[in-house]
Design an enzyme around this catalytic site. Sequence first.
Site, mmCIF file in Angstrom:
data_model
loop_
_atom_site.group_PDB
_atom_site.id
_atom_site.type_symbol
_atom_site.label_atom_id
_atom_site.label_comp_id
_atom_site.label_asym_id
_atom_site.label_seq_id
_atom_site.Cartn_x
_atom_site.Cartn_y
_atom_site.Cartn_z
ATOM 1 C CG HIS A 202 21.163 6.686 -2.206
ATOM 2 N ND1 HIS A 202 19.986 6.101 -2.202
ATOM 3 C CD2 HIS A 202 20.776 8.012 -2.338
ATOM 4 C CE1 HIS A 202 19.007 7.078 -2.191
ATOM 5 N NE2 HIS A 202 19.665 8.184 -2.262
ATOM 6 N NE ARG A 309 15.758 18.316 -14.657
ATOM 7 C CZ ARG A 309 17.169 18.624 -14.585
ATOM 8 N NH1 ARG A 309 17.699 18.530 -13.459
ATOM 9 N NH2 ARG A 309 17.889 18.891 -15.709
ATOM 10 N NE ARG A 345 11.317 21.620 -15.684
ATOM 11 C CZ ARG A 345 12.254 20.747 -16.268
ATOM 12 N NH1 ARG A 345 13.384 21.176 -17.117
ATOM 13 N NH2 ARG A 345 12.474 19.269 -15.738
ATOM 14 C CD GLU A 444 13.140 22.612 -22.193
ATOM 15 O OE1 GLU A 444 14.111 21.721 -21.671
ATOM 16 O OE2 GLU A 444 12.218 22.516 -21.716
ATOM 17 C CG ASN A 467 20.455 18.826 -19.768
ATOM 18 O OD1 ASN A 467 21.686 19.343 -20.048
ATOM 19 N ND2 ASN A 467 19.787 18.759 -18.798
ATOM 20 C CG ASP A 468 14.950 18.585 -23.636
ATOM 21 O OD1 ASP A 468 15.171 17.654 -24.063
ATOM 22 O OD2 ASP A 468 14.335 18.862 -22.380
ATOM 23 N NE ARG A 478 17.810 14.787 -21.965
ATOM 24 C CZ ARG A 478 17.169 15.863 -21.118
ATOM 25 N NH1 ARG A 478 16.601 16.741 -21.920
ATOM 26 N NH2 ARG A 478 17.405 15.645 -19.943
ATOM 27 C CB CYS A 515 18.836 25.667 -15.789
ATOM 28 S SG CYS A 515 17.788 25.174 -16.949
HETATM 29 C C1 PEP Z 1 17.538 20.864 -20.191
HETATM 30 O O1 PEP Z 1 16.689 20.459 -21.092
HETATM 31 O O2 PEP Z 1 18.499 21.140 -20.346
HETATM 32 C C2 PEP Z 1 16.725 20.763 -18.830
HETATM 33 C C3 PEP Z 1 17.303 21.481 -17.801
HETATM 34 O O3 PEP Z 1 15.653 20.093 -18.476
HETATM 35 P P1 PEP Z 1 15.628 18.610 -18.325
HETATM 36 O O4 PEP Z 1 16.877 18.195 -18.403
HETATM 37 O O5 PEP Z 1 14.899 18.432 -17.289
HETATM 38 O O6 PEP Z 1 15.079 18.447 -19.809
HETATM 39 MG MG MG Z 2 14.597 19.983 -20.749
#
Ligand code: PEP
Ligand code: MG
Length: 591
Positions: A202, A309, A345, A444, A467-468, A478, A515
Amino acid sequence: MDDDVITSPKDEITLFGIPASPGVAHGQVFRFLHEEVEVLNYEVKKEDQPKEIVRFKEALSITSEQIKEVRDGVAKNLGEKEAGIFDAHLMVLEDKALIDDVEKEIRLTGDNVEQCLHRVSQRYYDYFNQLDDVYLRERASDLKDISRRLIRNLIGVTAAGTAFLEDPRVLVSEDLTPSDTASLDRSKILAIATETGGQTSHAVIMARASSVPAVVGVRSLTEGLNEGDTLLVDGFEGLVIIIPSETTLFRYGKVGIRRKKLKDLVEEDAQEPALTKDGQPFQLYANADTPEEVKAAIDNACQGVGLFRTEALFLLKNEMPSEDVQFSHYRELVEAANPLGVTIRTLDLGGDKVLNLGEKEKENNPFMGFRAIRYCLQNPETFLSQLRAILRASAFGKVKLMFPMISGVGELIRAKVLLDRARNELREKNIDFDESIEIGCMIETPSAVTICDLLAKEVDFFSVGTNDLVQYLLAVDRVNNQIAYLYEPHHPAVIRSLDHVSRVAKEAGKPITVCGEIAGDPHFLPVFLGLGLDHLSCAPPLLQELKFFGRRFTQGECKELVDEILSMARPVRIKERLKEFYDLRVADLLA
Ligand code: PEP
Ligand code: MG
């Protein structure tokens, strides 16, 4: 690693953080220290405990009045949207669970209210702060901010500000709360740099709204920094340069001009369609965690919500929300996005997003453990109630449903069986839902990449969670800072996996979205366009700039670039090549 060493002139030190509010500024340091008040601990006689509770209630009401005052000031100076930040603070003050816990602590321990409040809020803070979820970690900061204020009010101490500063300075702090930001005299602040915080904290939102450049998450920033040192804050790249040299300052003069130009150009293009230079359409969607974020995203001209999410609702209250509570949450988000669609999701709890319900065994490898779809399939009642809630929301706007962390066809089939059961239960009760709701799965895990042809037979669409995918493909946790240098989205294994999934999806006629965070990276954009991955979902503030750059590349040259990098071996070289490609196409525009 040799390629990654940054050399700088002698006395200059460059630190890396997270770019939080765009802009570049430099000036003398002002170290903003939170005046931590000493929280005394003393015993209160049993008969005096009700008085402690009365003191607590009085402090709650004084604090609430103060926050309302700050809120009104912010609304007047920055607007209603920014003032909304303080509504979250007011909600903390009205949180029944927190208030009850403090009262319970007073009765159970017999200690004074300041100490009890300090302990309870620290417990809440520790819990939220260890979560991976950025949104919830930021709620932890809200809580800390509020409890500091409450304790100050109980003790009768006021907070420090910047009013005494004679000249504008670069504010440096370990942490910065929204109340801190609100208490600052903005005419005295050139830029902000903090050790903690996330891009959407914020305090940062407010810095952005006031056009104050900011960089957060700069490790070891405050160590060895002296009052009066000069500091350059680069809120575009996320750099903090201590005692910048003349050469650096000259270079930054030029960078500043380029950036301002880019901003103007992006604004000029705001109403233009998302088409590549050779007329190929691409689609941009928003990632969001709350219905409020969806509302903000829709203003940003996206084509819908590509990833919603659902964990936040569960984690905020540390409980399983009822089907009805979930339904109204999802309905609110679907209606906020109307007439655009929302991809919801299903629950991705686990990893480091855990509910603290007491019965859970500690896992040695939580990211490879009892997470996401694995948790849902072993807790069918929880899963069914979420599925029914999502289905019910689908009667109020366009909804797609997506399963996370699928690693095999069996999981997908079992998830779909439960989805059918949820559908039947609703039909029996004559409850409306979208009978033709589309079903997708996240790609993922490395196994999902390998068998995506088999998964394609079971779903209507794919969404690649990079990301995963990066962490599992490269076996790099990560959230482990020690090995963060190995977390490389430019690794050939990642590029080749994206290529494979894109080809298979195309052959199977299944739409595919990316994503993960790299979907919002303009340097990566030509890779996605070249691979035919033209549905991207990312943080809303990145959307306009992403569209602007997409309009500057042709699909043909993006394809050539992809052919080239598919044969390259080293992540650092791929990264350089992407930067070169990008710079070549935008350099003239910004000259
Ligand atoms: C990802 O894993 O790329 C993803 C979008 O989901 P999260 O970051 O919530 O694991
Ligand atoms: Mg993920």
